[in-house]
Design a protein around this motif. Structure first.
Motif, short mmCIF file in Angstrom:
data_model
loop_
_atom_site.label_atom_id
_atom_site.label_comp_id
_atom_site.label_asym_id
_atom_site.label_seq_id
_atom_site.Cartn_x
_atom_site.Cartn_y
_atom_site.Cartn_z
N THR A 38 -8.65 6.20 4.77
CA THR A 38 -8.93 5.85 3.39
C THR A 38 -8.09 6.76 2.50
OG1 THR A 38 -10.69 5.39 1.78
CG2 THR A 38 -10.88 7.45 3.04
N VAL A 39 -8.23 6.66 1.19
CA VAL A 39 -7.50 7.52 0.27
C VAL A 39 -8.36 8.73 -0.08
CG1 VAL A 39 -6.00 5.74 -0.70
CG2 VAL A 39 -8.28 6.09 -1.67
N ARG A 40 -7.71 9.85 -0.35
CA ARG A 40 -8.43 11.06 -0.74
C ARG A 40 -9.06 10.89 -2.12
NH1 ARG A 40 -6.61 14.87 2.94
NH2 ARG A 40 -4.55 14.43 3.83
N LYS A 41 -8.34 10.25 -3.01
CA LYS A 41 -8.78 9.98 -4.37
C LYS A 41 -8.05 8.73 -4.83
CE LYS A 41 -5.28 13.05 -6.35
NZ LYS A 41 -5.04 14.23 -7.23
N PRO A 42 -8.42 8.12 -5.97
CA PRO A 42 -7.74 6.90 -6.39
C PRO A 42 -6.23 7.04 -6.49
CG PRO A 42 -9.73 7.22 -7.67
CD PRO A 42 -9.56 8.46 -6.84
N VAL A 43 -5.54 6.05 -5.98
CA VAL A 43 -4.08 6.01 -6.01
C VAL A 43 -3.67 4.78 -6.82
CG1 VAL A 43 -1.99 5.70 -4.63
CG2 VAL A 43 -3.81 7.20 -3.81
N GLU A 44 -2.81 4.95 -7.81
CA GLU A 44 -2.45 3.86 -8.71
C GLU A 44 -0.99 3.44 -8.56
OE1 GLU A 44 -3.37 4.99 -12.71
OE2 GLU A 44 -5.54 4.67 -12.44
N VAL A 45 -0.76 2.15 -8.72
CA VAL A 45 0.58 1.57 -8.78
C VAL A 45 0.65 0.74 -10.06
CG1 VAL A 45 2.23 -0.02 -7.72
CG2 VAL A 45 0.89 1.55 -6.28
N HIS A 46 1.68 0.97 -10.86
CA HIS A 46 1.84 0.27 -12.13
C HIS A 46 3.00 -0.72 -12.02
CE1 HIS A 46 -0.88 3.17 -14.04
NE2 HIS A 46 -0.26 4.08 -13.32
N SER A 47 2.76 -1.95 -12.44
CA SER A 47 3.79 -2.97 -12.35
C SER A 47 3.51 -4.07 -13.37
CB SER A 47 3.86 -3.53 -10.92
OG SER A 47 4.97 -4.38 -10.77
N VAL A 48 3.92 -5.31 -13.01
CA VAL A 48 3.72 -6.48 -13.87
C VAL A 48 3.03 -7.55 -13.05
CG1 VAL A 48 4.87 -8.26 -15.25
CG2 VAL A 48 5.78 -5.93 -15.22
N SER A 49 1.94 -8.10 -13.57
CA SER A 49 1.19 -9.13 -12.84
C SER A 49 2.02 -10.40 -12.70
CB SER A 49 -0.13 -9.43 -13.54
OG SER A 49 0.10 -9.94 -14.84
N THR A 50 1.85 -11.09 -11.59
CA THR A 50 2.71 -12.23 -11.26
C THR A 50 2.50 -13.42 -12.19
OG1 THR A 50 2.84 -11.57 -8.95
CG2 THR A 50 3.34 -13.86 -9.46
N PHE A 51 1.26 -13.87 -12.34
CA PHE A 51 1.02 -15.09 -13.10
C PHE A 51 0.88 -14.86 -14.60
CE2 PHE A 51 -0.51 -16.43 -8.83
CZ PHE A 51 0.36 -17.49 -8.66
N GLU A 52 0.41 -13.68 -14.99
CA GLU A 52 0.24 -13.39 -16.41
C GLU A 52 1.48 -12.76 -17.03
OE1 GLU A 52 -3.13 -13.79 -14.05
OE2 GLU A 52 -1.81 -12.02 -14.02
N ASN A 53 2.36 -12.21 -16.16
CA ASN A 53 3.58 -11.53 -16.63
C ASN A 53 3.20 -10.45 -17.64
OD1 ASN A 53 6.26 -10.91 -16.78
ND2 ASN A 53 6.85 -12.68 -18.03
N ALA A 54 2.21 -9.64 -17.27
CA ALA A 54 1.69 -8.61 -18.16
C ALA A 54 1.57 -7.29 -17.40
CB ALA A 54 0.33 -9.02 -18.71
N PRO A 55 1.60 -6.16 -18.09
CA PRO A 55 1.43 -4.88 -17.40
C PRO A 55 0.12 -4.85 -16.60
CG PRO A 55 2.14 -4.53 -19.65
CD PRO A 55 1.82 -5.99 -19.54
N VAL A 56 0.19 -4.33 -15.39
CA VAL A 56 -0.98 -4.30 -14.51
C VAL A 56 -1.03 -2.97 -13.76
CG1 VAL A 56 0.23 -5.40 -12.57
CG2 VAL A 56 -2.26 -5.55 -12.72
N THR A 57 -2.23 -2.47 -13.55
CA THR A 57 -2.45 -1.29 -12.73
C THR A 57 -3.29 -1.69 -11.53
OG1 THR A 57 -2.36 0.22 -14.61
CG2 THR A 57 -3.44 1.02 -12.62
N VAL A 58 -2.78 -1.37 -10.33
CA VAL A 58 -3.52 -1.58 -9.09
C VAL A 58 -3.98 -0.22 -8.60
CG1 VAL A 58 -3.42 -2.45 -6.72
CG2 VAL A 58 -2.10 -3.59 -8.52
N SER A 59 -5.28 -0.09 -8.37
CA SER A 59 -5.85 1.20 -7.96
C SER A 59 -6.55 1.05 -6.61
CB SER A 59 -6.85 1.67 -9.02
OG SER A 59 -7.46 2.89 -8.62
N PHE A 60 -6.16 1.90 -5.66
CA PHE A 60 -6.80 1.96 -4.35
C PHE A 60 -7.78 3.13 -4.36
CE2 PHE A 60 -2.62 0.05 -3.68
CZ PHE A 60 -2.97 -1.11 -3.01
N ARG A 61 -9.05 2.84 -4.01
CA ARG A 61 -10.11 3.83 -4.09
C ARG A 61 -10.84 3.95 -2.76
NH1 ARG A 61 -12.73 1.30 -9.67
NH2 ARG A 61 -10.90 1.66 -11.02
N PRO A 62 -11.46 5.08 -2.48
CA PRO A 62 -12.23 5.19 -1.25
C PRO A 62 -13.28 4.08 -1.17
CG PRO A 62 -11.99 7.35 -2.27
CD PRO A 62 -11.45 6.34 -3.26
#
Length: 321
Positions: A38-62
């Motif tokens: 698992t992850v030690r603490k939340p890990v974030e990836v910032h990009s652009v959502s595919t269908f909305e074409n808008a800024p998006v943050t994906v966060s992986f959490r325990p």
């Protein structure tokens, strides 16, 4: 479902030659396949959502519970086959679109995480799950969760309108035998390989392919270069192909005169549904998949079938630990 040994062998006997997989299609990260991570603490990836074409943050959490949860703007949905929707060229979990890439990563790496997203669709990244893998590097740990492996008790053929999936017992790992055939230069391709963490850390960077006519591909690439597409689709995050071959291949996937990126991405898409089976049964799947023309709609049906009372009764599963 068909458990006939003769029918299963009939389908397997029609398959063509296998592409060799070179040893260097591996990443030497010390990721133990016999542990749950698992992850030690939340890990974030910032990009652009595919269908909305808008800024998006994906966060992986325990992961908190027995099943992974996917959150959209704070509202969680369990990763269960009954919650799946066949969206436009993707698998949806309720309103959350394009879950197949992160759950394939979770499956292959034995990664127990909850995932939060603030747009309805995941991004189409330049290296598919590669950006997730880079973000996770150095931020994961082994859990104390018991490793419970299971496999099917008997071979089974799941046949659909065009394609099929054969699931067979295997005790030592996850093995995939996948084939496809496209017109022209892409042609027939088949790969048979064990899905280890080290192999997924390489294949997980294979981009989503787009196979269209020469004219359509010309138009899409031209529109992408001019910034005229409504979606964040371009030559960095999509592998474009037509009857003449690949338009924008990456050399890292070349071996022995062949580029493997197209078929490696298909492995990502095909394996993803097994994470749903794992989530429902509470263990880690081992076995062999043999597939052809096994699209997202079929994968959703397969996940639901493999956790149904009828399947649990026969062919059933057996626990290996």
């Amino acid at each position: 479902m068909d458990q006939s040994a003769e029918k299963i062998q009939e389908y397997k006997g029609k398959r063509g030659p296998v592409l060799p997989v070179p040893d260097h299609f591996q990443v030497n990260w010390p990721w133990d396949a016999n542990s749950i991570w698992t992850v030690r603490k939340p890990v974030e990836v910032h990009s652009v959502s595919t269908f909305e074409n808008a800024p998006v943050t994906v966060s992986f959490r325990p992961q908190k519970g027995r099943r992974p949860l996917f959150y959209l703007n704070g509202k969680g949905r369990s990763l269960r086959p009954r919650n799946l929707i066949h969206g436009t060229n993707n698998i949806q979990l309720g309103a959350i679109k394009i879950i197949e890439h992160p759950i394939a990563m979770m499956l292959a790496l034995r990664l127990d995480v909850d995932v939060a997203i603030d747009q309805p669709s995941f991004p189409s990244l330049d290296h598919c799950t590669g950006e997730y893998l880079d973000a996770l590097h150095g931020h994961v740990r082994r859990t104390r969760r018991a490793v419970r492996n299971f496999t099917v008790d008997k071979p089974i053929l799941l046949k659909y309108e065009q394609g099929y999936c054969i699931v067979e017992p295997h005790e030592s790992g996850l093995f995939m035998d996948h084939e496809f055939e496209y017109p022209g230069a892409i042609g027939y391709q088949r790969i048979s390989v064990e899905i280890t963490p080290q192999f997924f850390l390489f294949l997980g960077r294979a981009r989503t392919p787009s196979f269209r006519s020469v004219e359509e591909t010309d138009q899409i690439i031209a529109a992408a270069r001019a910034g005229q597409l409504p979606y964040p689709m371009h030559e960095e995050n999509v592998l474009f192909a037509d009857v003449n071959g690949l338009r924008n291949p990456r050399e890292i996937f070349d071996y022995n005169g062949h580029n493997y990126e197209f078929i490696l991405h298909e492995l990502i898409d095909v394996m993803a549904f097994l994470k749903l089976v794992e989530s429902e049964l509470g263990g880690r799947f081992r076995g062999k998949l043999t597939t052809r023309k096994f699209g997202h709609g079929d994968q959703i049906l397969a996940a639901r079938t493999m956790v149904s009372p009828e399947f649990l009764e026969d062919p059933g599963y057996r626990w290996l630990d």
